[in-house]
Design a protein around this motif. Structure first.
Motif, short mmCIF file in Angstrom:
data_model
loop_
_atom_site.label_atom_id
_atom_site.label_comp_id
_atom_site.label_asym_id
_atom_site.label_seq_id
_atom_site.Cartn_x
_atom_site.Cartn_y
_atom_site.Cartn_z
N ALA A 70 0.86 -1.19 0.00
CA ALA A 70 0.00 0.00 0.00
C ALA A 70 0.89 1.23 0.00
CB ALA A 70 -0.92 0.00 1.22
N PRO A 71 1.07 1.90 -1.15
CA PRO A 71 2.04 2.99 -1.24
C PRO A 71 1.82 4.11 -0.22
CG PRO A 71 1.31 2.31 -3.42
CD PRO A 71 0.45 1.58 -2.44
N GLN A 72 0.54 4.49 0.01
CA GLN A 72 0.31 5.62 0.91
C GLN A 72 0.80 5.35 2.32
OE1 GLN A 72 -1.81 4.46 -1.26
NE2 GLN A 72 -2.73 6.13 -2.44
N SER A 73 0.64 4.11 2.80
CA SER A 73 1.03 3.79 4.17
C SER A 73 2.37 3.07 4.24
CB SER A 73 -0.05 2.91 4.82
OG SER A 73 -0.15 1.69 4.11
N ARG A 74 2.98 2.85 3.06
CA ARG A 74 4.29 2.16 3.01
C ARG A 74 4.22 0.75 3.59
NH1 ARG A 74 5.94 5.43 -0.83
NH2 ARG A 74 6.24 7.58 -0.18
N MET A 75 3.07 0.10 3.47
CA MET A 75 2.94 -1.27 3.95
C MET A 75 3.82 -2.19 3.11
SD MET A 75 -0.39 -3.80 3.89
CE MET A 75 -1.37 -2.88 5.08
N ARG A 76 4.65 -2.98 3.79
CA ARG A 76 5.56 -3.89 3.10
C ARG A 76 5.28 -5.32 3.55
NH1 ARG A 76 9.78 -0.44 1.32
NH2 ARG A 76 11.17 -2.19 0.88
N ARG A 77 5.53 -6.26 2.65
CA ARG A 77 5.34 -7.67 2.98
C ARG A 77 6.49 -8.49 2.39
NH1 ARG A 77 2.69 -5.85 6.27
NH2 ARG A 77 0.46 -6.10 6.67
N VAL B 296 2.50 -14.46 3.31
CA VAL B 296 3.45 -13.37 3.52
C VAL B 296 3.62 -13.10 5.01
CG1 VAL B 296 2.79 -12.29 1.34
CG2 VAL B 296 1.70 -11.54 3.47
N ALA B 297 4.70 -12.38 5.33
CA ALA B 297 4.96 -11.95 6.71
C ALA B 297 5.28 -10.47 6.71
CB ALA B 297 6.12 -12.73 7.30
N ASP B 298 5.04 -9.84 7.83
CA ASP B 298 5.47 -8.46 8.05
C ASP B 298 6.98 -8.48 8.29
OD1 ASP B 298 6.17 -5.97 9.15
OD2 ASP B 298 4.18 -5.70 10.03
N PRO B 299 7.77 -7.84 7.44
CA PRO B 299 9.22 -7.92 7.60
C PRO B 299 9.73 -7.25 8.87
CG PRO B 299 8.66 -6.33 5.91
CD PRO B 299 7.39 -7.02 6.27
N VAL B 300 8.94 -6.38 9.47
CA VAL B 300 9.36 -5.69 10.70
C VAL B 300 9.16 -6.58 11.91
CG1 VAL B 300 8.98 -3.70 12.19
CG2 VAL B 300 8.88 -3.43 9.69
N THR B 301 7.99 -7.21 12.01
CA THR B 301 7.67 -8.03 13.19
C THR B 301 7.90 -9.52 12.95
OG1 THR B 301 5.37 -8.32 12.53
CG2 THR B 301 5.91 -6.36 13.83
#
Length: 428
Positions: free
Chosen positions: A83-90, A145-150
């Protein structure tokens, strides 16, 4: 000359963004089928309920036989920013091979079974998206997918990757995820074009840019439902015009403004160029006979550019002929005639397709909502169109004429102007 069917010219993207975008330079009809449906569905879901999930997509055009392993999916960039606006990464962790119909149905169920009550327009367009994926895809996988941060595996998200759509074996990701909160006001065209980052807009600019993109998407879906092959599509321009307050109904003022617009200079691309470059190869090609000669434009036509008559906004005091032809200028339409034609287009669209009420929802996005914004509830607007004497401009008798020459529509309100071209198949 740049092909006016390249995606950036549909989106107006290059006007504000100089970033390298994944999809720019592609012909609009080569990749837009899934993306335009996803864009509309996402906005309609949010309007149904702010708690509804988001549906997002991304396209990679340069992936040739790279496979669908987690490593390949990471490398090709499809999951770089969800999601570009929120910078969501997976981060892709695993995948399961599906048939394309299975993948399409999984996306549809994720849209409809989230716990709320989807509106009829969402149900109809979700079904149309499912059929579009089935008709164009060749291989599909469901990606975990996983959240790369958590490092948390996202069990409540759906990510499908489909390859071999309508293009040269690219891959496209379709994601249904909990709606991200907050975020920046980025140009929606940047998000649509998969920029690495986007141009920031003011709330006013963002509202106009989003409304314009929605109209473009609706027109593209509508053209597909009308079975417009080849180059047919609705091309939408929409901008603040800068005319002094209270002068948008003054013919001299609007004519002077019109001559300064980029739309004024697009007649060649939208009406002439397609005649000889679609399959012709050169001026002597098999479609060269379709190119209109000087007698079809006006005496000022010199072979390199159209004459001036076709660019003039007509005067309401001037008489008009019954049939508009290439080379005629746009004719003024009074509001009553114009609104009656919109309703006739609505009826014709329903009768001409098997999509039923979905046509109504698409015309709402393409015309009704923009007209409400441009002219307000009082319809304070002036209208010109490439219209026949009866006021019809995209319609012949009771049908929308997908084989006709390109026809223009210009609506000027107190502060904004809407410009739409329906480019018929024109020799395709």
């Amino acid at each position: 000359m740049r092909d006016s069917w390249e995606s950036e010219l549909f989106l107006g993207h290059s006007d504000s963004c100089d970033q390298e975008a994944e999809v720019l330079g592609l012909d609009w009809d080569e990749y837009a089928d899934v993306a335009v449906r996803v864009q509309l569905l996402d906005r309609w879901l949010y309007e149904d309920s702010p708690d509804a999930p988001a549906i997002l997509t991304d396209l990679r055009t340069d992936q040739q036989d790279t496979g669908v392993t987690p490593e390949a999916l990471t490398k090709n960039g499809l999951f770089r920013v969800i999601a570009p606006q929120s910078r969501m990464r997976r981060e892709p962790r695993d995948y399961r091979v599906l048939t394309v119909p299975e993948a399409a149905s999984i996306v549809e169920r994720a849209l409809l079974d989230w716990g709320g009550t989807p509106s009829q327009r969402v149900v109809l367009l979700a079904a149309d998206l499912r059929e579009t994926i089935i008709s164009e895809g060749q291989e599909a996988v469901l990606v975990t997918v996983a959240d790369p941060v958590t490092n948390t595996v996202m069990e409540d998200e759906t990510h499908v990757v489909v390859s071999g759509m309508a293009w040269a074996a690219p891959v496209i990701r379709i994601s249904v995820v909990p709606r991200p909160e907050g975020g920046e006001l980025l140009d929606p065209a940047c998000s649509f074009a998969a920029c690495s980052s986007g141009v920031r807009l003011t709330p006013e600019e963002h509202g106009l840019a989003e409304a314009r993109l929605r109209a473009i998407c609706a027109g593209t879906v509508l053209a597909a439902l009308l079975e417009c092959d080849g180059r047919a599509a609705f091309k939408v321009g929409w901008q603040a015009h800068g005319i002094d307050p209270g002068h948008h109904c003054d013919l001299v003022t609007v004519r002077a403004w019109w001559e300064t617009t980029a739309w004024h200079d697009q007649y060649y691309d939208d009406h002439i160029d397609v005649y000889y470059d679609y399959g012709a190869g050169d001026w002597g090609g098999r479609h060269a006979h379709l190119f209109p000669g000087p007698e079809q434009l006006d005496d000022e036509f010199d072979g390199d550019a159209p004459g001036q008559h076709c660019l003039v906004l007509g005067d309401p005091a001037e008489p008009t002929t019954d049939i508009w032809v290439v080379g005629d200028g746009m004719r003024p339409l009074d509001t009553t005639t114009f609104l009656a034609e919109i309703e006739a287009l609505r009826r014709a669209g329903r009768d001409q397709t098997t999509a039923g009420q979905l046509v109504d929802f698409l015309l709402d996005e393409l015309l009704t909502r923009p007209l409400e914004r441009v002219g307000g509830p009082e319809h304070r607007m002036v209208v010109w169109a490439d219209a026949d004497g009866t006021g019809t401009f995209w319609r012949t008798d009771e049908e929308i004429d997908v084989y006709d020459d390109a026809r223009r529509l210009l609506v000027v309100g107190p502060s904004e102007a809407l410009y739409i071209v329906f480019r018929g198949e024109m020799g395709a």
